[in-house]
Design a protein around this motif. Sequence first.
Motif, PDB file in Angstrom:
ATOM      1  N   VAL A  55      41.334  15.349  -3.815  1.00 44.48           N
ATOM      2  CA  VAL A  55      42.036  16.217  -4.324  1.00 44.48           C
ATOM      3  C   VAL A  55      42.650  15.943  -5.594  1.00 44.48           C
ATOM      4  CG1 VAL A  55      44.233  17.373  -4.164  1.00 44.48           C
ATOM      5  CG2 VAL A  55      43.190  17.243  -2.034  1.00 44.48           C
ATOM      6  N   ALA A  56      42.950  14.666  -5.929  1.00 50.13           N
ATOM      7  CA  ALA A  56      43.360  14.158  -7.331  1.00 50.13           C
ATOM      8  C   ALA A  56      42.014  14.320  -7.990  1.00 50.13           C
ATOM      9  CB  ALA A  56      43.944  12.894  -7.285  1.00 50.13           C
ATOM     10  N   ALA A  57      40.877  14.050  -7.628  1.00 50.14           N
ATOM     11  CA  ALA A  57      39.423  14.199  -8.364  1.00 50.14           C
ATOM     12  C   ALA A  57      39.227  15.622  -8.721  1.00 50.14           C
ATOM     13  CB  ALA A  57      38.411  13.552  -7.575  1.00 50.14           C
ATOM     14  N   ALA A  58      39.733  16.543  -8.029  1.00 48.37           N
ATOM     15  CA  ALA A  58      39.570  17.815  -8.254  1.00 48.37           C
ATOM     16  C   ALA A  58      40.553  18.420  -9.462  1.00 48.37           C
ATOM     17  CB  ALA A  58      39.377  18.726  -6.962  1.00 48.37           C
ATOM     18  N   GLY A  59      41.332  17.590  -9.802  1.00 47.12           N
ATOM     19  CA  GLY A  59      42.147  18.143 -10.917  1.00 47.12           C
ATOM     20  C   GLY A  59      43.434  18.597 -10.541  1.00 47.12           C
ATOM     21  N   PHE A  60      44.026  18.465  -9.327  1.00 50.32           N
ATOM     22  CA  PHE A  60      45.302  18.825  -8.509  1.00 50.32           C
ATOM     23  C   PHE A  60      46.356  17.696  -8.724  1.00 50.32           C
ATOM     24  CE2 PHE A  60      42.188  21.788  -6.696  1.00 50.32           C
ATOM     25  CZ  PHE A  60      42.833  22.920  -6.772  1.00 50.32           C
ATOM     26  N   PHE A  91      35.421  21.299  -0.892  1.00 51.12           N
ATOM     27  CA  PHE A  91      36.057  22.717  -1.108  1.00 51.12           C
ATOM     28  C   PHE A  91      37.473  22.313  -0.919  1.00 51.12           C
ATOM     29  CE2 PHE A  91      37.786  26.480   1.205  1.00 51.12           C
ATOM     30  CZ  PHE A  91      37.535  27.460   0.178  1.00 51.12           C
ATOM     31  N   VAL A  92      38.520  22.650  -2.010  1.00 49.96           N
ATOM     32  CA  VAL A  92      39.877  22.413  -1.832  1.00 49.96           C
ATOM     33  C   VAL A  92      40.472  23.812  -1.889  1.00 49.96           C
ATOM     34  CG1 VAL A  92      41.712  21.150  -3.127  1.00 49.96           C
ATOM     35  CG2 VAL A  92      39.457  20.380  -3.106  1.00 49.96           C
ATOM     36  N   GLY A  97      45.458  26.626  -5.967  1.00 53.46           N
ATOM     37  CA  GLY A  97      44.227  27.314  -6.158  1.00 53.46           C
ATOM     38  C   GLY A  97      43.202  27.013  -5.438  1.00 53.46           C
ATOM     39  N   ILE A  98      41.744  27.389  -5.446  1.00 56.42           N
ATOM     40  CA  ILE A  98      40.688  26.949  -4.672  1.00 56.42           C
ATOM     41  C   ILE A  98      39.638  26.340  -5.765  1.00 56.42           C
ATOM     42  CG2 ILE A  98      38.672  27.988  -3.489  1.00 56.42           C
ATOM     43  CD1 ILE A  98      40.577  30.213  -2.756  1.00 56.42           C
ATOM     44  N   ARG A 144      30.848  27.885  -8.970  1.00 53.64           N
ATOM     45  CA  ARG A 144      31.887  26.842  -8.905  1.00 53.64           C
ATOM     46  C   ARG A 144      33.305  27.198  -9.384  1.00 53.64           C
ATOM     47  NH1 ARG A 144      32.127  21.546  -8.454  1.00 53.64           N
ATOM     48  NH2 ARG A 144      33.714  20.412  -9.364  1.00 53.64           N
ATOM     49  N   LEU A 145      34.159  26.958  -8.588  1.00 48.26           N
ATOM     50  CA  LEU A 145      35.654  27.326  -8.946  1.00 48.26           C
ATOM     51  C   LEU A 145      36.432  25.938  -9.282  1.00 48.26           C
ATOM     52  CD1 LEU A 145      36.211  29.997  -6.105  1.00 48.26           C
ATOM     53  CD2 LEU A 145      35.345  30.470  -8.285  1.00 48.26           C
ATOM     54  N   ASP A 146      37.236  26.050 -10.371  1.00 44.43           N
ATOM     55  CA  ASP A 146      38.120  25.169 -10.851  1.00 44.43           C
ATOM     56  C   ASP A 146      39.266  25.873 -10.845  1.00 44.43           C
ATOM     57  OD1 ASP A 146      36.191  23.153 -11.034  1.00 44.43           O
ATOM     58  OD2 ASP A 146      35.854  23.384 -13.066  1.00 44.43           O
ATOM     59  N   LYS A 147      40.085  25.565  -9.506  1.00 43.84           N
ATOM     60  CA  LYS A 147      41.546  26.250  -9.752  1.00 43.84           C
ATOM     61  C   LYS A 147      41.310  27.745  -9.713  1.00 43.84           C
ATOM     62  CE  LYS A 147      43.882  22.071 -11.444  1.00 43.84           C
ATOM     63  NZ  LYS A 147      44.937  21.622 -12.318  1.00 43.84           N
TER      64      LYS A 147
END
Length: 429
Positions: A55-60, A91-92, A97-98, A144-147
């Motif tokens: 999750v941290a790697a995804a920028g959250f 997938f987060v 967000g997603i 691809r979705l970022d947040k």
Amino acid sequence: MTVGSLYLDNDFDFDLQGFDELSSSPLRLPCLNSVYLSIQGLWLDLSAKSSIPPVAAAGFGSDFRGVYIQEVKVHFQDDLEGLPCLTANDFVIGTGGISGRIAADWNIGVNPGNKSFIDEKCDAKVKLFGNDGYEFALRRISIRLDKSIPTEFAIEGALKLPFFDSIVDVEMSIGEGGRILFGLRGIGPNGLLKLTKEGLFELEVDSLQFKRSAEEMGFTANGTFALLEPRLKERIPKFSVERLSVYRKSGNDQESGNHKWSLRLDGGSVEINKSINLFDVARADIKSIGFGKKDQGGIEWNTITISAGAEIAAISAGATVYGLRIPWRLDPSKPLGVDVGPLTLDGLGIKGKIPNTIAFDGYVKWGGAGAFEGSLAIHLIPCKIDIGAGLKIETRHTAVTRSLRRSRTGLRLAFRWDHFRCILPAPRD
């Protein structure tokens, strides 16, 4: 079965232990008998004080609460069979967000040799531009979705081009600034893009451009052309082609008789590399011969381009021409019915030797973007002195030598000594 513990501290913050990762084989969703779900690598993140590494790697941030799934797939069967398989990777979903890559996949069937589609094995096949010549089979659509913000979008599939007996892989994506990027590659392990007309020829493609206008539609390719008929293949070498166009006139219906695809070639060149003995007096070395078209003064000329050299053995001298262009066109008012225009060339080289006196070798050449360059080497044989010099003129602002200066006109001149060497004889005793 997975066993773990759930802790709740004084700040009502959750901490999971023992539920590090969950996975499941395909299972049928309740009340949705035709939908199956499979999950690989599911992590719950319920703590508002820290986040798990994916999750941290995804920028959250550390206050994220939600779910991370390494891969989740949705399959459709029974009454919904035929719908694409949906896949989400990294997938987060949760507070904030997603994020992740979501894709839909279809099956594609191509016969051996990659010449045509197998219709019953293609889940989604359409005609592009409303035209029978372009057949496109869809393989994948991904986003691809970022947040919850879309950052990438791509469409992948296979394309059957008109006239040729070839199918190529195609990918369309949207890059920075909304630019549409279009890429083609050959089907197979090496990805080499080849277009084939069975039994006649094949074209190894260097570049490809699609075009559609009010007059015609089609595509233009540059590359290397080779005949496939065994007897001709042995006698005629591969040669490069420029602007080989496959086109069809617009507005022609099926009843007009002019609805077929046609070929048009604007230019090309053949690498010959043959030597011709001229009566034991001289030798001509033909490197390549090309043909094409150019517009000059509002008049379209055909062109023949030759790169060749000649040497005269008696005087140890020779000359080479690079890209000598001979423009010509049919004109009944001219002698022999042919009009020849002004000659141009890309470069000229000379070399020679006067025994026991001097030897020289040099060239001048016109390059791209208005560049002109030359070089000359002189060897004074009696005193063993070598002198070399180079000259380059260009209009682009690129460095040539350290002493180069930019003028207000944008034209720059550089001159340098390549070398100056003098070999003195050994002292006598």
